[in-house]
Design an enzyme around this catalytic site. Structure first.
Site, PDB file in Angstrom:
ATOM      1  N   ASP A  28      39.265  43.783  56.283  1.00 55.80           N
ATOM      2  CA  ASP A  28      38.424  43.606  55.100  1.00 55.80           C
ATOM      3  C   ASP A  28      39.330  43.372  53.908  1.00 55.80           C
ATOM      4  O   ASP A  28      40.521  43.678  53.947  1.00 55.80           O
ATOM      5  CB  ASP A  28      37.562  44.859  54.861  1.00 55.80           C
ATOM      6  CG  ASP A  28      36.676  44.716  53.624  1.00 55.80           C
ATOM      7  OD1 ASP A  28      36.005  43.678  53.491  1.00 55.80           O
ATOM      8  OD2 ASP A  28      36.672  45.632  52.776  1.00 55.80           O
ATOM      9  N   SER A  29      38.750  42.867  52.839  1.00 46.41           N
ATOM     10  CA  SER A  29      39.508  42.676  51.598  1.00 46.41           C
ATOM     11  C   SER A  29      39.925  44.010  50.998  1.00 46.41           C
ATOM     12  O   SER A  29      40.802  44.042  50.142  1.00 46.41           O
ATOM     13  CB  SER A  29      38.652  41.917  50.593  1.00 46.41           C
ATOM     14  OG  SER A  29      37.515  42.686  50.256  1.00 46.41           O
ATOM     15  N   TYR A  53      38.163  39.357  47.282  1.00 43.36           N
ATOM     16  CA  TYR A  53      38.222  38.021  47.885  1.00 43.36           C
ATOM     17  C   TYR A  53      37.130  37.102  47.321  1.00 43.36           C
ATOM     18  O   TYR A  53      37.262  35.884  47.336  1.00 43.36           O
ATOM     19  CB  TYR A  53      38.021  38.123  49.404  1.00 43.36           C
ATOM     20  CG  TYR A  53      39.267  38.464  50.209  1.00 43.36           C
ATOM     21  CD1 TYR A  53      40.419  38.975  49.606  1.00 43.36           C
ATOM     22  CD2 TYR A  53      39.270  38.261  51.590  1.00 43.36           C
ATOM     23  CE1 TYR A  53      41.538  39.284  50.373  1.00 43.36           C
ATOM     24  CE2 TYR A  53      40.390  38.567  52.356  1.00 43.36           C
ATOM     25  CZ  TYR A  53      41.523  39.072  51.751  1.00 43.36           C
ATOM     26  OH  TYR A  53      42.626  39.365  52.505  1.00 43.36           O
ATOM     27  N   CYS A  59      34.029  41.830  56.744  1.00 43.75           N
ATOM     28  CA  CYS A  59      34.008  41.324  55.378  1.00 43.75           C
ATOM     29  C   CYS A  59      33.212  40.035  55.403  1.00 43.75           C
ATOM     30  O   CYS A  59      33.537  39.121  56.176  1.00 43.75           O
ATOM     31  CB  CYS A  59      35.448  41.063  54.936  1.00 43.75           C
ATOM     32  SG  CYS A  59      35.608  40.176  53.374  1.00 43.75           S
ATOM     33  N   GLU A  84      35.742  49.712  44.906  1.00 38.93           N
ATOM     34  CA  GLU A  84      37.191  49.860  45.075  1.00 38.93           C
ATOM     35  C   GLU A  84      37.782  50.834  44.049  1.00 38.93           C
ATOM     36  O   GLU A  84      38.769  51.510  44.317  1.00 38.93           O
ATOM     37  CB  GLU A  84      37.892  48.495  44.972  1.00 38.93           C
ATOM     38  CG  GLU A  84      37.581  47.539  46.127  1.00 38.93           C
ATOM     39  CD  GLU A  84      38.341  47.867  47.421  1.00 38.93           C
ATOM     40  OE1 GLU A  84      39.312  48.631  47.379  1.00 38.93           O
ATOM     41  OE2 GLU A  84      37.928  47.358  48.483  1.00 38.93           O
ATOM     42  N   CYS A  98      27.608  42.149  51.900  1.00 39.69           N
ATOM     43  CA  CYS A  98      28.998  42.479  51.566  1.00 39.69           C
ATOM     44  C   CYS A  98      29.191  43.885  52.077  1.00 39.69           C
ATOM     45  O   CYS A  98      28.362  44.771  51.807  1.00 39.69           O
ATOM     46  CB  CYS A  98      29.225  42.405  50.060  1.00 39.69           C
ATOM     47  SG  CYS A  98      30.849  43.048  49.554  1.00 39.69           S
ATOM     48  N   HIS A 142      31.048  46.176  51.203  1.00 35.68           N
ATOM     49  CA  HIS A 142      31.221  47.214  50.179  1.00 35.68           C
ATOM     50  C   HIS A 142      29.881  47.807  49.736  1.00 35.68           C
ATOM     51  O   HIS A 142      29.835  48.939  49.254  1.00 35.68           O
ATOM     52  CB  HIS A 142      31.910  46.639  48.938  1.00 35.68           C
ATOM     53  CG  HIS A 142      33.376  46.379  49.108  1.00 35.68           C
ATOM     54  ND1 HIS A 142      33.862  45.308  49.817  1.00 35.68           N
ATOM     55  CD2 HIS A 142      34.475  47.055  48.649  1.00 35.68           C
ATOM     56  CE1 HIS A 142      35.192  45.326  49.781  1.00 35.68           C
ATOM     57  NE2 HIS A 142      35.588  46.379  49.085  1.00 35.68           N
TER      58      HIS A 142
END
Lengths: 269, 269
Positions: B10-11, B42, B73, B152, B184, B186
């Site tokens: 994943d990013s 990303y 991702c 993040e 996504c 996240h």
């Protein structure tokens, strides 16, 4: 993208429970179905013979042109999946692993029951698969030899069916299972009686319906899902009476114009 | 049977939402995770660059020895899945098709929303996949550029996060969707705020969690599921600060001893 049909094979009409779910989840897909009604039930047959019969069904559908094969029969999956998968270039999907996965997800108390034909239960395929995925699971298996015949005789809504199911499944009364795998694709037609017999607290796993999730995943994985502008025509074949097949199939699938064709396989038996 | 690890890339930390589901559904499997935190997000990057970064992450995990790769991702799936699948001999699973399938199953009114990074939304991957499966679906997509950074920064439970989510998703107020794809990995960390913003009647699809069903199917299909007697140790890698990674990962996964290692990829950026 691939608009060829998906082939479904079963010893009789049981695989139609898988087709029913496929019609719902995969409306773009064309279906070829073959039920070996003349030689059912497969359950009591030796596994070598089931393997042979399964190959005969498979060859017939291959000759019609299919992009994927679903062994919509637990007995045939136990006897033939590995061999077919090894030798065919198209994806082959069986019903045992999807059913096992769903059972493991469902069970909270780690006590799972499995019902199936003599052949399926004797093969130990469910017990083995369940234990591979979760060694702590306590698995109780029971062959239910009479169930397939009841469904094939179109008696699955009868008082007689209810009685046989209740008596057979009384076996689980003291087993404290919270999940029961219907390890035969014929059994979902008996679902109301099965649920009544084991009680509302037991979750029933329809291994055939679970299998359609796998079909969908594999279609995407190999990028062979159908893309269709107009409606497609499914094709149904049986080695037995097309009238009997049409009656059960149209009732169960809610489709008119099943128009099953009778075909012959092997040397008869 | 194959006891090698499954690789997840994943990013950043978003793919941990997929790992969380994998830990639950696939307790036998060993996990190698790599988050490219130093180069996230990303989403705003050109797809050629995302493809390049994804290959760099993949090479690292290949060198560690993995039997399957999960692109956890959406941005990377949109940019790189086809290329990786074509060139690698191990199975490669993306998050877009599983999420799309779940959305189609869930929607009753045929109106589906998709949220994702700019890269994912611009690629049109969800819209295309959803329409391939159901041409009658009405799909409304919205990029949510700020969400990844909030997660993040470990602010995903903050008042600020709630506000940004509410304001961004106000867009759907008049869209009458009954299903929203969190496109996504996240976003599931923001799930309570997302659900609150769109209302209880909208079903949220966690594309990452859906992906684990695919992983499970493909493990069985290729017969490479792990069989394990003792507990296994997972390995976590990040291109950023291992302390930051450990904090988010242990909170989200409920695991101690994440012990992420920092590694370097490419030329930096």
């Amino acid at each position: 993208m691939n608009n060829q049909a998906i082939g479904f094979i079963d010893s009789g009409v049981g695989g139609l429970t898988v087709v029913k779910e496929a019609l719902k989840q995969l409306p773009n897909e064309k279906i070829y179905y073959l039920g070996d009604t003349a030689r059912m039930p497969y359950g009591p047959r030796p596994s070598e013979q089931v393997l042979e019969f399964t190959w005969e069904m498979t060859s017939f559908l291959l000759s019609k042109g299919i992009k994927m094969l679903v062994i919509a029969c637990n007995t045939a999956t136990a006897a033939a999946l590995d061999d077919l998968r090894e030798k065919l270039a198209i994806p082959v999907i069986g019903v045992i692993k999807p059913g096992s996965r769903a059972a493991i997800k469902s069970s909270k108390n780690q006590r799972v029951g499995v019902i199936g034909t003599e052949g399926t239960i004797k093969s130990g395929a469910y017990k083995r698969t369940l234990h591979e995925k979760n060694p702590n699971l306590f698995v109780t298996s029971l062959p239910c030899p009479e169930f397939v015949q009841i469904v094939e005789n179109d008696q699955y809504e009868s008082k007689y069916a209810e009685q046989v199911v209740a008596e057979t499944l009384g076996f689980f009364d003291d087993k404290n299972i919270d999940t029961l795998v219907m390890g035969c694709t014929h059994y979902p037609l008996l679902r109301p009686f099965i649920q009544k017999a084991v009680g509302d607290k037991v979750t029933l796993i329809d291994s055939g319906a679970e299998t359609v999730n796998d079909v969908s995943t594999i279609l995407d994985y190999f990028d062979i899902a159908a893309k269709r502008e107009e409606e497609t025509t499914h094709e149904f074949y049986t080695t037995g009476s097309s009238d009997d097949f049409n009656e059960i199939a149209s009732g169960w699938l809610g489709l008119e114009n099943i128009n099953a064709k009778t075909i012959h396989l092997g040397q008869g038996d």
